[in-house]
Design an enzyme around this catalytic site. Structure first.
Site, short mmCIF file in Angstrom:
data_model
loop_
_atom_site.label_atom_id
_atom_site.label_comp_id
_atom_site.label_asym_id
_atom_site.label_seq_id
_atom_site.Cartn_x
_atom_site.Cartn_y
_atom_site.Cartn_z
CD GLU A 228 140.78 36.03 2.01
OE1 GLU A 228 141.24 35.64 3.09
OE2 GLU A 228 139.64 36.52 1.89
CD GLU A 345 142.21 37.27 9.89
OE1 GLU A 345 142.58 37.17 8.70
OE2 GLU A 345 141.04 37.18 10.25
#
Ligand code: NAG
Ligand code: NAG
Ligand code: NAG
Ligand code: NAG
Length: 442
Positions: A228, A345
């Site tokens: 990520e 997010e």
């Protein structure tokens, strides 16, 4: 092949005809260049760098070796220049005796950012101090009292209920898109990210991010493995240096976020190579709402598998920053991934009884309808297939793969073409419970 002594003998024979002199000189050149090549090889061999775990006897917790130099950056953070061999990755059990890859293999990558041209470096360390001395890497010094934080969870639809990996009371909301899940299908991901400064409702615990996920393995058997990268505003992770600014971050796990892997360079795994980029460092020149401006600040991010080295290289603004060796993923992410996702997010902690929505901003805090230069975005979204060939992600595909909790709280709009040569792109974000349509607003 003639020996050196024979060369000499020939040379001393002044009666050699001209043709033989030519042959002689050519042989000398060949011998000479072979010796030269040998020397270069020896130099390379002596420059080859091997990871060496640092232990100080008092403490067998994995750690970086002591810095060769330290810098105080004007935002108050300390950057330690750690010898590249002594970085914390040396403690990973699969990286004993690991020869550090001093750059990626030659490979067609997507990055186009021309280093050192239009844009100043987005981080203060590089602007103020340039780079660490040759052979060392910049590592942000972490307050030893700060708790170590684990990340949680890939985007999934049932996100209003805390699932595996989520801390009690923690709620995630997403505005994410991606490619269809398919085994052994992807070996790279690319996008330009706008860098924004969302407002957090509860800065002591919430975060807000924009990132790419490269995923393999599965939740249900605990093998979920991820790479990520992106930016995040997460004051808990960065209490000292510009806590409300977006920070460049990386993360990985190989067991579904169950305490394997970590953020940035906080545990053994990722091997850094670059001497300028501070992984985990603030990018204080970000785009905020309400400015009268014409453009948004950006960062270019690419992750691409290197089949020669068996590692996933990270490029930021076209600089090869470092890599995740495939060996750390315990059999997953070995050459390919089964899923790639891009998006935003936020995390907040549930308050009250029913599920409510936070007023934490995602992206810039504006909804996608705000467009450029107001809403946050990712553009030129593309991926490499298993053989390393790049493709623009198709908007029709991305539209099918959206993950959204409630578009009245945070939304995503996928588009292509007719805007600034952006390829496939999306605007994303929102102001959560600040928007009157966002259900459960407090
Ligand atoms: C996490 O790992 C521990 C120990 O390795 C194990 O007991 C536990 O079941 C795992 N939790 C999940 C959610 O997989
Ligand atoms: C929500 O509204 C408050 C009060 O007007 C404001 O301070 C905050 O910045 C807003 N948050 C977002 C994400 O727009
Ligand atoms: C969310 O975005 C979609 C796609 O652009 C749009 O059609 C929809 O109206 C948006 N929803 C809200 C509530 O703004
Ligand atoms: C973005 O994508 C478009 C369309 O594929 C392409 O023409 C353009 O060069 C790309 N820009 C960058 C910076 O990659």
């Amino acid at each position: 092949m003639v020996t050196h002594r024979d060369d000499k003998h020939w040379m001393m024979d002044s009666s050699l005809p001209l043709v033989q002199w030519f042959v002689c000189i050519q042989i000398l050149l060949i011998v000479g260049s072979t010796v030269q090549a040998g020397r270069e090889f020896q130099q390379q061999a002596s420059q080859q760098r091997r990871l060496q775990p640092y232990t100080d006897n008092t403490n067998d917790v994995p750690q970086h070796s002591p810095p060769v130099k330290s810098f105080l950056v004007s935002d108050g953070s300390w950057i330690d220049c750690i010898p590249i061999e002594g970085q914390i990755a040396a403690h990973h059990q699969t990286l004993q005796e690991h020869n550090i890859q001093m750059g990626p293999s030659t490979q067609a990558r997507r990055s186009r950012h021309a280093p050192g041209t239009s844009q100043l470096h987005p981080q203060l360390f590089a602007r103020e101090h340039g780079s660490c001395p040759q052979g060392s890497i910049p590592v942000q010094r972490i307050d030893p009292d700060r708790p170590s934080l684990k990340k949680s969870r890939i985007p999934t639809v049932s996100t209003s209920i805390a699932g595996p990996g989520a801390a009690p009371g923690e709620t995630h909301e997403y505005a994410v898109t991606g490619l269809p899940q398919s085994a052994h299908s992807y070996s790279g991901a690319y996008a330009f990210f706008s860098v924004n400064g969302p407002v957090l409702e509860a800065p002591q615990q919430d975060f807000s991010l924009s990132q790419v996920w490269i995923i393999d393995g599965h939740w249900n058997d605990g093998t979920l493995s991820t790479i990520e990268v992106g930016w995040q505003t997460y004051p808990l992770l960065h209490p000292n240096d510009k806590p409300l600014a977006p920070h460049l971050f990386i993360f990985w796990t190989n067991n579904a976020y169950n305490y394997s892997g970590c953020y940035n360079l906080e545990c053994p795994g990722f091997v850094q190579y670059d001497s300028k980029w501070v992984i985990g460092g603030a990018m204080p020149y970000y785009t905020t709402l309400g400015e009268n401006r014409k453009r948004e600040l950006e960062v270019e991010i690419e992750v691409l598998y290197d089949p020669t080295q068996l590692s996933w290289w990270l490029y930021v603004n076209n600089d090869p920053v470092g890599y995740w060796p495939a060996s750390i993923f315990d059999g997953r992410l070995r050459g390919s991934a089964n899923l790639v996702q891009w998006g935003g997010e936020i995390v907040f902690f549930k308050r009250g009884n029913g599920i409510s929505h936070s007023k934490t901003g995602m992206g810039s805090g504006a909804f996608p309808v705000g467009g450029y230069p107001v809403a946050a975005y990712q553009r030129n979204i593309s991926f490499a297939d298993a053989s390393g060939d790049y493709y623009d992600a198709k908007p029709s595909v991305l539209k099918q793969q959206r993950i959204l909790n409630d578009p009245h709280c945070y939304n995503i709009t996928i588009q292509q073409g007719n805007f600034r040569n952006w390829g496939t792109y999306f605007f994303f974000g929102g102001s959560g419970g600040n928007n009157s349509g966002c259900a459960g607003k407090e």
